[in-house]
Design a protein around this motif. Structure first.
Motif, PDB file in Angstrom:
ATOM      1  N   VAL A  79       0.219 -10.267  10.476  1.00 47.38           N
ATOM      2  CA  VAL A  79       0.502 -10.288   9.040  1.00 47.38           C
ATOM      3  C   VAL A  79      -0.506 -11.163   8.291  1.00 47.38           C
ATOM      4  O   VAL A  79      -0.970 -10.810   7.200  1.00 47.38           O
ATOM      5  CB  VAL A  79       1.938 -10.805   8.783  1.00 47.38           C
ATOM      6  CG1 VAL A  79       2.195 -10.941   7.282  1.00 47.38           C
ATOM      7  CG2 VAL A  79       2.957  -9.884   9.400  1.00 47.38           C
ATOM      8  N   ALA A  82      -3.621  -9.114   7.838  1.00 46.89           N
ATOM      9  CA  ALA A  82      -3.458  -7.714   7.439  1.00 46.89           C
ATOM     10  C   ALA A  82      -3.895  -7.508   5.995  1.00 46.89           C
ATOM     11  O   ALA A  82      -3.539  -8.275   5.109  1.00 46.89           O
ATOM     12  CB  ALA A  82      -2.004  -7.280   7.625  1.00 46.89           C
ATOM     13  N   ASP A 208       2.844  -0.991   6.782  1.00 44.34           N
ATOM     14  CA  ASP A 208       4.214  -1.490   6.647  1.00 44.34           C
ATOM     15  C   ASP A 208       4.750  -1.282   5.233  1.00 44.34           C
ATOM     16  O   ASP A 208       4.057  -0.741   4.360  1.00 44.34           O
ATOM     17  CB  ASP A 208       4.309  -2.965   7.077  1.00 44.34           C
ATOM     18  CG  ASP A 208       3.506  -3.909   6.177  1.00 44.34           C
ATOM     19  OD1 ASP A 208       3.132  -3.505   5.048  1.00 44.34           O
ATOM     20  OD2 ASP A 208       3.245  -5.048   6.602  1.00 44.34           O
ATOM     21  N   ARG A 214      -1.093  -2.585   9.576  1.00 47.80           N
ATOM     22  CA  ARG A 214      -0.626  -3.445  10.647  1.00 47.80           C
ATOM     23  C   ARG A 214      -1.105  -3.007  12.029  1.00 47.80           C
ATOM     24  O   ARG A 214      -0.974  -3.756  12.999  1.00 47.80           O
ATOM     25  CB  ARG A 214       0.898  -3.498  10.643  1.00 47.80           C
ATOM     26  CG  ARG A 214       1.479  -4.018   9.328  1.00 47.80           C
ATOM     27  CD  ARG A 214       1.025  -5.441   9.022  1.00 47.80           C
ATOM     28  NE  ARG A 214       1.208  -6.298  10.180  1.00 47.80           N
ATOM     29  CZ  ARG A 214       2.375  -6.812  10.557  1.00 47.80           C
ATOM     30  NH1 ARG A 214       3.463  -6.554   9.854  1.00 47.80           N
ATOM     31  NH2 ARG A 214       2.460  -7.596  11.610  1.00 47.80           N
TER      32      ARG A 214
END
Length: 251
Positions: A79, A82, A208, A214
């Motif tokens: 994350v 990303a 996502d 992701r």
């Protein structure tokens, strides 16, 4: 007919009398118009070939052959690093246009399968068909096929309409609905953002619910890549945090 033509005076055979009537003059103009369009079509093909050469088409072919369509290693993207999937304008099969990805009502996980050429269809289906089978009952999962059409010729009528009309043929091989998108024009910004350096292979990305990329993959999947891909999609669909699996506890 040929004998009658050659019995006419020479200047008539050369066309001075044949194209004398208004109807024949119109036909003559049609031939001229055909020649103009044929010349323009030839110039477009030459221009397209030059663009392919500038994009390194033959380099793409060599790389595709040597690396079996693998542009980058399939991997999970944390994350923290990303990046959002680039926004673009895309056409739907009914010729209407939308902005993708959508910001409202987004699925928990969206598989975006990208191809530049029809030859990459089998490559993206090697990922997306198992995905559709695994998540056919999920309501928060989406599957998108994105075709990038850069060719000047294919962006023009009637080829554009044919692409939009026939671009949904793969639906029968999937176990869930597919959203088909077509981007006509320059795709360099998207290619730069996503690392699409070879236009002969296929690419897959898991996006996502926040619109972030992701997971990514390219070319045909290995069994291990496919298993990791489906596991990542499952975690995203469940809303769990993606990351390395903890080591098993020793007894």
């Amino acid at each position: 007919m040929l004998r009658q033509l050659w019995s006419l005076p020479r200047n008539t055979r050369q066309g001075h009398a044949i194209f004398g009537s208004p109807a024949c003059l119109g036909q003559h103009r049609s031939f001229k118009l055909f020649e103009i369009f044929r010349k323009e079509g030839r110039e477009e093909r030459v221009k397209e070939l030059q663009e392919d050469l500038q994009r390194g088409y033959f380099d793409d072919f060599r790389e595709f052959r040597d690396q079996h369509g693998k542009v980058f290693e399939s991997r999970l993207i944390p994350v923290a690093s990303a990046q959002p999937f680039p926004t673009l304008t895309a056409s739907l099969p009914d010729e209407s246009t939308i902005r993708f990805p959508v910001s409202q009502g987004a699925a928990s996980v969206t598989l975006v399968a990208i191809a530049f050429r029809a030859g990459a269809q089998d490559l993206i289906e090697a990922w997306s068909v198992p995905f559709s089978e695994a998540f056919q009952s999920a309501s928060n999962v989406q599957l998108v096929e994105l075709a990038l059409i850069e060719s000047v010729v294919m962006r023009a009528w009637p080829f554009r309409s044919l692409l939009l009309k026939n671009g949904t043929a793969s639906q029968e091989r999937y176990h869930m609905p597919v959203q088909y998108l077509f981007h006509f024009g320059d795709a360099k910004p998207l290619c730069h953002a996503l690392g699409l350096t070879n236009r002969l292979t296929g690419y897959v990305f898991l996006v996502d619910g926040a619109g972030r990329v992701r997971w990514r993959g390219s070319g045909p999947p290995t069994p291990n890549e496919l298993a990791g891909f489906l596991a990542a999609a499952e975690q995203l669909a469940q809303g769990t945090t993606l990351g390395p699996r903890p080591p098993p506890r020793l007894p």
